[in-house]
Design a protein around this motif. Structure first.
Motif, PDB file in Angstrom:
ATOM      1  N   PRO A 314       2.368 -50.685-101.204  1.00 58.57           N
ATOM      2  CA  PRO A 314       2.540 -50.372 -99.785  1.00 58.57           C
ATOM      3  C   PRO A 314       3.020 -48.933 -99.553  1.00 58.57           C
ATOM      4  CG  PRO A 314       3.350 -52.569-100.222  1.00 58.57           C
ATOM      5  CD  PRO A 314       3.058 -51.955-101.563  1.00 58.57           C
ATOM      6  N   LYS A 315       3.866 -48.437-100.462  1.00 57.07           N
ATOM      7  CA  LYS A 315       4.369 -47.069-100.315  1.00 57.07           C
ATOM      8  C   LYS A 315       3.226 -46.061-100.435  1.00 57.07           C
ATOM      9  CE  LYS A 315       7.836 -43.867-102.148  1.00 57.07           C
ATOM     10  NZ  LYS A 315       8.896 -43.671-103.173  1.00 57.07           N
ATOM     11  N   THR A 316       2.291 -46.313-101.355  1.00 56.82           N
ATOM     12  CA  THR A 316       1.138 -45.426-101.504  1.00 56.82           C
ATOM     13  C   THR A 316       0.316 -45.407-100.224  1.00 56.82           C
ATOM     14  OG1 THR A 316       1.017 -45.867-103.882  1.00 56.82           O
ATOM     15  CG2 THR A 316      -0.931 -44.909-102.853  1.00 56.82           C
ATOM     16  N   VAL A 317       0.108 -46.594 -99.657  1.00 50.67           N
ATOM     17  CA  VAL A 317      -0.666 -46.696 -98.418  1.00 50.67           C
ATOM     18  C   VAL A 317      -0.005 -45.903 -97.298  1.00 50.67           C
ATOM     19  CG1 VAL A 317      -1.462 -48.275 -96.616  1.00 50.67           C
ATOM     20  CG2 VAL A 317      -1.711 -48.911 -99.025  1.00 50.67           C
ATOM     21  N   LEU A 318       1.311 -46.043 -97.171  1.00 47.99           N
ATOM     22  CA  LEU A 318       2.024 -45.300 -96.132  1.00 47.99           C
ATOM     23  C   LEU A 318       1.909 -43.798 -96.375  1.00 47.99           C
ATOM     24  CD1 LEU A 318       3.852 -45.156 -93.660  1.00 47.99           C
ATOM     25  CD2 LEU A 318       5.825 -45.485 -95.173  1.00 47.99           C
ATOM     26  N   ASN A 319       2.039 -43.378 -97.621  1.00 58.90           N
ATOM     27  CA  ASN A 319       1.923 -41.947 -97.937  1.00 58.90           C
ATOM     28  C   ASN A 319       0.545 -41.404 -97.573  1.00 58.90           C
ATOM     29  OD1 ASN A 319       4.536 -41.766 -98.913  1.00 58.90           O
ATOM     30  ND2 ASN A 319       3.947 -42.125-101.044  1.00 58.90           N
ATOM     31  N   VAL A 320      -0.484 -42.206 -97.819  1.00 59.88           N
ATOM     32  CA  VAL A 320      -1.844 -41.784 -97.488  1.00 59.88           C
ATOM     33  C   VAL A 320      -2.010 -41.664 -95.976  1.00 59.88           C
ATOM     34  CG1 VAL A 320      -4.265 -42.520 -97.472  1.00 59.88           C
ATOM     35  CG2 VAL A 320      -2.944 -42.646 -99.588  1.00 59.88           C
TER      36      VAL A 320
END
Length: 356
Positions: A314-320
């Motif tokens: 989820p953190k990767t998705v938010l960063n993207v």
């Protein structure tokens, strides 16, 4: 593909005639907070392209009979683009969507609570392909400026990912043309007629394009390695997501649906691409069973084995999303990722529901 069109057309009368009741189910029942009639309830699930390999678990669960074995009546519908699938969930016309997890983050930024209840894939399964005639001109996202780039539709996950790839490679998303290319035959036609120079799509479209020499793979996010290289980490994608209020009010029903999906994920991890492809409707192969099987083989490592959200995904998705999204960027610090997914139901899925 031909089948996508036909299924979508078949879904239209269902939506037109039956979704008044569907709206009532997902809204007023949620308000009532009762799940006493769960055994008689029909759960409508919209799939963002039912014949795409990235969403294969939805139809496979039906083919394996797992919804019936769990005692839940699930009706699968299809809409080629995730953005449209998201819209029918928000309107209350369906109770769930099999689509990309990133929509839950985007929607929270818009003030809506949608959560993934079963995570089907840990990577997008998306591929940026380049028309063979343009392959010398477009070798990386740094070359996107001035080009015509295909996505399933504006606001879809392919649009999100394309904008991110452009942004982190120094290209403003406004510097290229976004073209609604759909998937399957419409995407292939856009490559054929020069409507797009490159675009993001999935199998079996990728296999059809590369096997005929019409396009070449530039960025491959069907694997963990390719996804990490492109996006900086795992990017949980295909999921079953639902409105938070519906989930809270229909826990028994949601548990049954999730049980069925988890059972399918275990079945996939225990079987070969040939065995998986053999269970799918013949129309999905579009007259080329061997190519369809290969497309399943090329993509099957994307799937989770248990429906659990991958750590830090989820953190990767938010960063993207916060890198380019006008919705998410200004609210990135207030996004509560814990509200975009739950492991409550997958953690309760019976261990006895292993592949059989």
């Amino acid at each position: 593909m031909r089948f996508t069109r036909s299924v979508a057309l078949l879904a239209v009368p269902v939506l037109g005639l039956g979704l008044v009741a569907g709206c009532r189910d997902s809204r007023t029942q949620a308000a009532g907070g009762s799940d006493s009639a769960s055994s008689n309830e029909t759960v409508k699930i919209m799939v963002g392209g039912i014949d795409k390999v990235i969403y294969l678990p939805a139809k496979l669960t039906e083919q394996l009979g797992y919804f019936k074995k769990e005692g839940v009546n699930v009706q699968l519908l299809t809409e080629p683009a995730g953005a449209q699938a998201e819209n029918v969930l928000i309107s209350g016309d369906v109770q769930g969507v099999v689509g990309f997890y990133d929509h839950t983050v985007d929607l929270q930024a818009k003030g809506k609570c949608i959560e993934s209840v079963a995570q089907l894939a840990k990577v997008p399964g998306e591929v940026e392909v380049v028309a063979t005639a343009k392959a010398g001109q477009i070798t990386s996202p740094k070359d996107f400026a001035g080009k015509k780039l295909g996505v399933t539709s504006p606001g879809s996950s392919t649009d999100f990912l394309t904008r991110y790839l452009a942004t982190v490679n120094g290209v403003d998303p406004g510097a290229y043309s976004t073209v609604k290319a759909g998937a399957g035959q419409t995407f292939i036609a856009a490559i054929d007629n020069g409507g797009i120079d490159a675009g993001m799509t999935t199998d079996p479209t990728v296999a059809q394009l590369t096997s005929t020499g019409k396009a070449k793979v530039m960025i491959d996010m069907r694997t963990e390695e390719g996804t990490k290289a492109a996006l900086g980490g795992l990017y949980p994608a295909s999921s079953l997501y639902m409105d938070c209020a519906y989930v809270a009010a229909h826990k028994q029903t949601v548990q049954k649906v999730v049980n069925a999906f988890v059972r399918t994920m275990r079945w996939i991890s225990a079987h070969s691409a040939d065995e998986i492809a053999a269970k799918m409707p013949a129309d999905y192969a579009a007259g080329n069973p061997q190519l369809y099987t290969q497309s399943v083989k090329d993509s099957m490592t994307m799937f989770t084995a248990d429906g659990v959200m991958p750590a830090d995904g989820p953190k990767t998705v938010l960063n993207v999303l916060k890198a380019f999204s006008p919705n998410v960027k200004p609210k990135a610090d207030t996004i509560d990722l814990a509200k975009t997914y739950t492991t409550e139901f997958v953690s309760k899925a019976p261990k006895s529901a292993d592949a059989s």
